[in-house]
Design a protein around this motif. Structure first.
Motif, PDB file in Angstrom:
ATOM      1  N   ASN A  92     125.885   4.311 -50.913  1.00 46.25           N
ATOM      2  CA  ASN A  92     125.066   5.424 -51.418  1.00 46.25           C
ATOM      3  C   ASN A  92     123.624   5.035 -51.681  1.00 46.25           C
ATOM      4  O   ASN A  92     123.022   5.460 -52.671  1.00 46.25           O
ATOM      5  CB  ASN A  92     125.683   6.004 -52.701  1.00 46.25           C
ATOM      6  N   LEU A  93     123.050   4.240 -50.778  1.00 47.26           N
ATOM      7  CA  LEU A  93     121.617   3.968 -50.897  1.00 47.26           C
ATOM      8  C   LEU A  93     120.847   5.227 -50.558  1.00 47.26           C
ATOM      9  O   LEU A  93     121.363   6.117 -49.870  1.00 47.26           O
ATOM     10  CB  LEU A  93     121.218   2.839 -49.939  1.00 47.26           C
ATOM     11  N   PHE A  94     119.601   5.328 -51.030  1.00 47.84           N
ATOM     12  CA  PHE A  94     118.790   6.503 -50.733  1.00 47.84           C
ATOM     13  C   PHE A  94     118.113   6.289 -49.376  1.00 47.84           C
ATOM     14  O   PHE A  94     117.209   5.454 -49.263  1.00 47.84           O
ATOM     15  CB  PHE A  94     117.746   6.720 -51.833  1.00 47.84           C
ATOM     16  N   PRO A  95     118.541   7.017 -48.340  1.00 49.07           N
ATOM     17  CA  PRO A  95     118.081   6.695 -46.984  1.00 49.07           C
ATOM     18  C   PRO A  95     116.610   7.007 -46.724  1.00 49.07           C
ATOM     19  O   PRO A  95     116.031   6.489 -45.784  1.00 49.07           O
ATOM     20  CB  PRO A  95     118.976   7.575 -46.094  1.00 49.07           C
ATOM     21  N   HIS A  96     116.023   7.843 -47.579  1.00 57.89           N
ATOM     22  CA  HIS A  96     114.624   8.233 -47.336  1.00 57.89           C
ATOM     23  C   HIS A  96     113.657   7.265 -47.997  1.00 57.89           C
ATOM     24  O   HIS A  96     112.449   7.433 -47.884  1.00 57.89           O
ATOM     25  CB  HIS A  96     114.377   9.646 -47.840  1.00 57.89           C
ATOM     26  N   LEU A  97     114.181   6.265 -48.720  1.00 61.39           N
ATOM     27  CA  LEU A  97     113.315   5.301 -49.401  1.00 61.39           C
ATOM     28  C   LEU A  97     113.528   3.913 -48.817  1.00 61.39           C
ATOM     29  O   LEU A  97     114.621   3.588 -48.348  1.00 61.39           O
ATOM     30  CB  LEU A  97     113.631   5.258 -50.896  1.00 61.39           C
ATOM     31  N   TYR A 138     114.066   0.206 -44.220  1.00 59.42           N
ATOM     32  CA  TYR A 138     114.852   1.353 -44.653  1.00 59.42           C
ATOM     33  C   TYR A 138     116.330   0.994 -44.558  1.00 59.42           C
ATOM     34  O   TYR A 138     116.705   0.143 -43.740  1.00 59.42           O
ATOM     35  CB  TYR A 138     114.530   2.579 -43.786  1.00 59.42           C
ATOM     36  N   ALA A 140     118.834   2.232 -43.160  1.00 57.74           N
ATOM     37  CA  ALA A 140     119.454   2.338 -41.841  1.00 57.74           C
ATOM     38  C   ALA A 140     119.199   1.104 -40.983  1.00 57.74           C
ATOM     39  O   ALA A 140     119.872   0.905 -39.974  1.00 57.74           O
ATOM     40  CB  ALA A 140     118.946   3.582 -41.127  1.00 57.74           C
TER      41      ALA A 140
ATOM     42  N   GLN B 217     125.048  10.769 -52.900  1.00 59.64           N
ATOM     43  CA  GLN B 217     123.639  10.623 -53.289  1.00 59.64           C
ATOM     44  C   GLN B 217     123.422  11.104 -54.722  1.00 59.64           C
ATOM     45  O   GLN B 217     122.729  10.458 -55.501  1.00 59.64           O
ATOM     46  CB  GLN B 217     122.761  11.435 -52.322  1.00 59.64           C
ATOM     47  N   GLN B 239     115.562  14.495 -48.822  1.00 64.46           N
ATOM     48  CA  GLN B 239     116.517  14.357 -47.720  1.00 64.46           C
ATOM     49  C   GLN B 239     116.832  15.700 -47.088  1.00 64.46           C
ATOM     50  O   GLN B 239     117.067  15.792 -45.880  1.00 64.46           O
ATOM     51  CB  GLN B 239     117.812  13.719 -48.226  1.00 64.46           C
ATOM     52  N   ARG B 316     111.360   7.457 -39.327  1.00 63.19           N
ATOM     53  CA  ARG B 316     111.777   6.607 -40.441  1.00 63.19           C
ATOM     54  C   ARG B 316     113.095   5.883 -40.195  1.00 63.19           C
ATOM     55  O   ARG B 316     113.322   4.839 -40.734  1.00 63.19           O
ATOM     56  CB  ARG B 316     111.946   7.475 -41.693  1.00 63.19           C
TER      57      ARG B 316
END
Ligand SMILES: Nc1ncnc2c1ncn2[C@@H]1O[C@H](COP(=O)(O)OP(=O)(O)OP(=O)(O)O)[C@@H](O)[C@H]1O
Ligand SMILES: [Mg+2]
Lengths: 246, 317
Positions: A92-97, A138, A140, B217, B239, B316
């Motif tokens: 559950n890492l924050f993928p946008h950060l 990131y 990913a 999340q 997100q 990204r």
């Protein structure tokens, strides 16, 4: 003697659909202790762990964490969650950060650290889990083992009093399990209080102060690992151990 | 044969079919004796017409020898007025003109023709209602996923009512009822109607985007001590934005097209401008093809911009 960090007395969890996830479970965890929770699938291990930081509300009994009764929602619960770190099976890492962003967001927004302070803390933790060079990546772009180590560092960045792990290695390829367990061992050696749900019996035997066996929402027994594995006191536990250790 | 060559041939076939369709249309129009007059269209895009000059008071006219300036001597009193450098003069020496009569035309200056003015109004209305629709859509979308039953009920009610009635009916209600009660101009009423309509669809897009973010999340954020609002702002919405963008682009394009319906309330948008030009020129084919092309340029530019934006986000990961 100091009061236990987590004191759960007779807690019950009935899900809205009627399933009884926990029946009258009691457990206490002292500061510095490492408690490993094992049991068959659906026995209520995750449910128990998630009640400790209020992700799952309880329908009976009482939980006291770090001296505070855990029943209210809102600000009290949030204050308590700052003191309890959680690591999930799915990371559950924050993928946008970026990795650094994952580690600094909560310290900045929840604890009110300055960006520089939070970044310094984050970089220290990243080198501790062996990922100093990945700060700008990131999620990913990382392997599963690396992601889970970042997730551990993210929880540690809040400087919690206790860490909860829900099957932290179950979603990993076998060759990455070791690197995550290594980080957890190191944490235990530093005196971190930990509750760990896992199927890694080797880790339980080597690191746990106590091993807890759950079945069908009950805590059937809790023993020192030597007793737990070498002289299992319970018929149900013997069957379980035969299955997982063969 | 290489696959790329085969693909190229299929593309060529598509082009050939389109050209054949165009030719068919041309032949069909010849059959009904339609004469194409494309040369008359540009003046409705860019006009070179000068403004008219009108008499400020009742007066006698003196036209200069070069037929470029006019001097007026007031019928009563001793006022005079002079107009120089006219492109054309519509009065003669000694004529009596009354206040408001046309004296002639000034030199032309380059300006928007009727269709371009319509396009501009369409753009203005679309852009303004887009801003309000976004605001409304995000607020209502958050209401849809809110744990507060009152907020969820109100949001659901709004979405159901708006999506269950035709836009044209909503525009009439907005124009005749709300426009009259609140004394809104047709322009404002049009913007409100379009914003309210589009907002309901954006709300559903926002809701779907939020709900598509995995539950883990939220759990991770809460475990770190984030409040509900902080979780939404720092974790969920960033997100959700990426998932929301493509359907949102489609909705924006719909908004531009839907804006043609405001022409029913005496607003000269691109569609209304097209109707006006058709009724004064009797060139329905040329005008409507031109109008369609102008809408296409708008929507095409928009989807191009959104695709660029999507690529930036996608870079990204
Ligand atoms: N959200 C839920 N709603 C209803 N029942 C649930 C819910 N979550 C868990 N349960 C039920 O509660 C019981 C305990 O589930 P729990 O996830 O705690 O087991 P577990 O020991 O962690 O299992 P696993 O090893 O598969 O993770 C199971 O019977 C499960 O089906
Ligand atoms: Mg589980």
């Amino acid at each position: 003697m100091t009061a236990p960090l987590i004191q759960a007395s007779g807690i019950e969890k009935r899900y809205p659909n009627g399933t009884l996830g926990l029946k009258k479970a009691s457990l206490s965890v002292k500061a510095g202790e490492v408690v490993v929770i094992v049991g068959p699938s659906g026995s209520g291990k995750s449910t128990l762990l998630r009640t400790f930081n209020g992700l799952e509300s309880i329908t009976g009994g009482e939980i006291i964490v770090d001296g505070q009764r855990l029943d209210r929602r809102g600000a009290d619960l949030r204050n308590l969650r700052k003191r309890v770190g959680m690591v999930f099976q799915q990371f559950n890492l924050f993928p946008h950060l970026t990795v650094l962003g994952n580690l600094t967001l909560a310290p900045c927004k929840v604890l009110g650290l300055s960006t520089a302070e939070a970044a310094e803390r984050a970089r220290k933790l990243l080198s501790k889990v062996g990922l100093a060079d990945k700060a700008e990546c990131y999620p990913a772009q990382l392997s599963g083992g690396q992601m889970q180590r970042v997730a551990i560092a993210r929880a540690l960045a809040m400087q919690p009093a206790v860490m909860l792990f829900d099957e932290p290695t179950s979603a990993l390829d076998p060759e990455m399990v070791g690197e995550v367990l290594e980080v957890m061992k190191q944490l235990a050696n530093e005196g971190m209080t930990m509750c760990v749900v896992t199927h890694e019996m080797g880790f339980a035997r080597a690191v746990a102060d106590r091993v807890i066996f759950m079945d069908a929402g009950d805590i059937l027994c809790e023993e020192h690992p030597d007793v737990f594995f070498d002289a299992p006191p319970h018929e149900r536990l013997k069957t379980f151990l035969r299955q997982v250790l063969k | 044969m290489s696959t790329s060559l085969i693909r190229w041939l299929w593309h060529a076939l598509a082009a050939a079919i389109l050209i054949a369709l165009g030719a068919g249309l041309y032949v069909a129009s010849k059959r009904v004796d339609y004469t194409w007059r494309w040369e008359r269209i540009p003046q409705y895009l860019v006009s070179n017409e000068g403004d008219e000059v009108r008499a400020p008071f009742d007066a006698f006219v003196v036209v200069a020898d070069d037929s470029k300036s006019v001097t007026l001597n007031a019928m009563r009193g001793s006022d005079t007025a002079a107009f120089d450098e006219l492109a054309s003069v519509a009065v003669g020496n000694g004529d009596l003109v009354f206040e408001g009569d046309v004296l002639g035309k000034k030199k032309g200056h380059l300006g928007f023709g009727t269709l371009m003015q319509g396009l501009w109004l369409t753009l203005e209305i679309s852009a303004l209602s887009l801003v309000f629709a976004m605001l409304l859509g995000v607020i209502v979308g958050l209401g849809r996923v809110s744990k507060n039953p009152a907020a969820a009920d109100l949001a659901a009610f709004y979405v159901e009512v708006i999506r269950g009635t035709p836009l044209l009916v909503q525009i009439f209600i907005m124009y005749f009822f709300i426009g009259t009660v609140l004394k809104l101009s047709a322009f404002a009423a049009g913007i409100v109607a379009l914003a309210v309509f589009t907002g309901a669809y954006i709300a559903e897009i926002v809701r779907a985007g939020i709900q598509a973010v995995p539950k883990g999340q939220t759990e991770a954020a809460q475990s770190l001590g984030f409040s509900g609002a902080q979780t939404m702002r720092h974790i969920i919405l960033p997100q959700a934005t990426r998932r929301i963008l493509p359907p949102l682009a489609g909705q924006f394009i719909n908004l531009i097209k839907d804006s043609s319906l405001v022409s029913v309330m005496a607003l000269t948008d691109l569609t209304k401008a097209g109707r006006e030009v058709v009724s004064s020129t009797f060139l329905p084919f040329e005008v409507w093809f031109t109008v369609a092309g102008m809408y296409l340029v708008l929507t095409g530019a928009l989807s191009f911009g959104v695709r660029k934006l999507e690529k930036r986000f996608a870079a990204r990961d």
